[in-house]
Design an enzyme around this catalytic site. Sequence first.
Site, PDB file in Angstrom:
ATOM      1  CD  GLU A  80      -5.347   5.617   0.724  1.00 38.25           C
ATOM      2  OE1 GLU A  80      -4.577   6.382   0.699  1.00 38.25           O
ATOM      3  OE2 GLU A  80      -5.491   4.687   1.170  1.00 38.25           O
ATOM      4  CG  HIS A  86      -1.837   1.087   1.148  1.00 39.03           C
ATOM      5  ND1 HIS A  86      -2.932   1.211   0.949  1.00 39.03           N
ATOM      6  CD2 HIS A  86      -1.512   2.371   1.948  1.00 39.03           C
ATOM      7  CE1 HIS A  86      -3.607   2.222   1.111  1.00 39.03           C
ATOM      8  NE2 HIS A  86      -2.727   3.376   1.542  1.00 39.03           N
ATOM      9  CD  GLU A  87       1.576   3.811   3.675  1.00 39.62           C
ATOM     10  OE1 GLU A  87       1.530   4.542   3.016  1.00 39.62           O
ATOM     11  OE2 GLU A  87       0.388   3.397   4.583  1.00 39.62           O
ATOM     12  CG  HIS A 102       0.446   6.557  -0.579  1.00 36.72           C
ATOM     13  ND1 HIS A 102      -0.711   7.159  -1.176  1.00 36.72           N
ATOM     14  CD2 HIS A 102      -0.254   5.679   0.283  1.00 36.72           C
ATOM     15  CE1 HIS A 102      -1.857   7.011  -0.556  1.00 36.72           C
ATOM     16  NE2 HIS A 102      -1.506   5.912   0.483  1.00 36.72           N
TER      17      HIS A 102
HETATM   18 ZN    ZN Z   1      -3.006   5.284   2.071  1.00 35.75          ZN
END
Ligand code: ZN
Length: 510
Positions: free
Chosen positions: A304, A274-275, A278
Amino acid sequence: MEHKVLNQSIQTAVEAFKKLDEKITLFTSATSLLDWDQKVMAPKKGRKAFSKAIGVLKTEEFKLMVSEEMGELLSILSTPEAADHLDEVTKARVRERKDFYDRSNSIPSDMFQEYAVLTAQANESWEEAREKNDFSIFCPDLEKIVEFNRKVVEIYGYEKHPYDALLNQYEPGLTVEKLDPLFAKLREKSIDLLQRIQQSAYKPPVEIFEQSFSVDKQKEFNRYLLPILGFDMEAGRLDETVHPFAQPININDVRITTRYIEKNVRAALFGTIHEAGHGIYEQNIDEQFEGTALQTGASYGIHESQSRFLENMVGRSEEFWKYFYPKLQEHFPSQLEQVSEEDFYRAINTVQPSMIRVEADELTYNLHIMIRYEIEKALLEGEIEVKDLPSIWNQKMEEYLGITPATDSEGVLQDVHWSFGGLGYFPSYSLGNLYAAQILNTIKKECPNFYSDIENANFDNIQEWLKTNIHQYGKLYTPNDLILKVTGEELNANYLVEYLEQKYSRIYQL
Ligand code: ZN
């Protein structure tokens, strides 16, 4: 002659504006590094005093953004005459700075500084309240934060709903009027799908995760995975925090964090992916935007979308684990040797209503967000009071997810967001899911080898597509323009609804 003089004054203003824009961006870079240090490195005892130093620097940064000089430059550069002389990038820089200037310049700087100190304190009181499972420790600070936000929306102004003014800070152009129907459709379809899943006789073998997975081995696997996904380790770092996050310092210094839990191998695995989503976004912004207001993602929701896309659409796909599951098994032979790839795939996609948002599955996650969205709207309208939040929270959990938290720590106190004053932020997470599904629909058409590339752990084409269509632009386009440009249509809930329906129908044999 007059025209030439005008051109010159515009040119002078452009030069002065660019310098000021860069100065502010460098301040942001420095305060970002300090924020990162507070969360990752600083010793616990020193944090409180240092939060004052950060408060002072952020106030200086804020003063530059709302300065008289900025006001004058923006007024020169937003005229129709100026528009003819500005290139697209300068126009976008002006738009970004003007947006903030217009919203904020009526907030007195002492009010802003007070707020910076309050939110730093609130972060401490929230941590203590959560640790001691005592909402009353955090309640007075949260009341002040809500009060501040009620004042701020009046200062910012709004057309229809006070909450619009807060939404706009994170998702420019978004309103309650647009969001309500998107959420209504998603809520209705999600609850229906959830009920069918709960009635299904098939249950994924989620108990495979109720084992210990050595933290050292987890670290090894994460560090192996990150660069393959496209995260540049020479332009970033991976550290550990209780609440994982991504913090860009500049385009070539993007720091992400994860957390390792021996009894929960999924936390670090999907948290890191997830990170990384980003981080990869920030690392792939065009370098021409370095030192400008455009040196970050288009919006919180679009940001996001990139983390959700990588975590869920890629990282929780069958194809992804065709390649990576044998590697994971190599790291954890005793835990996974007997578990088939198919069982593993189904287990990482288990749907199970749970208390904690950050641990929620792809389907129930959005229901957690809707609870927060509704509470924030009602707080702002003055329909509910902060002191009643624990019971309101529990009622809504029961209504949406059919479960009630046993403690406030696993209920209303679970999220950090309200402690830093981030009202209006939560919807970004579900927007991310909505954008991501719509982007998935487009990328599958434009990259016909999408799934076979994933199956071969070849992320070059996918990352190239994301870079070309989304990442490189930074904040050049507004989120609405960007999604229109990328997918050819406005954001709608259909793609996420279809994606969830398809995915879980197969997994749960509905
Ligand atoms: Zn996030």
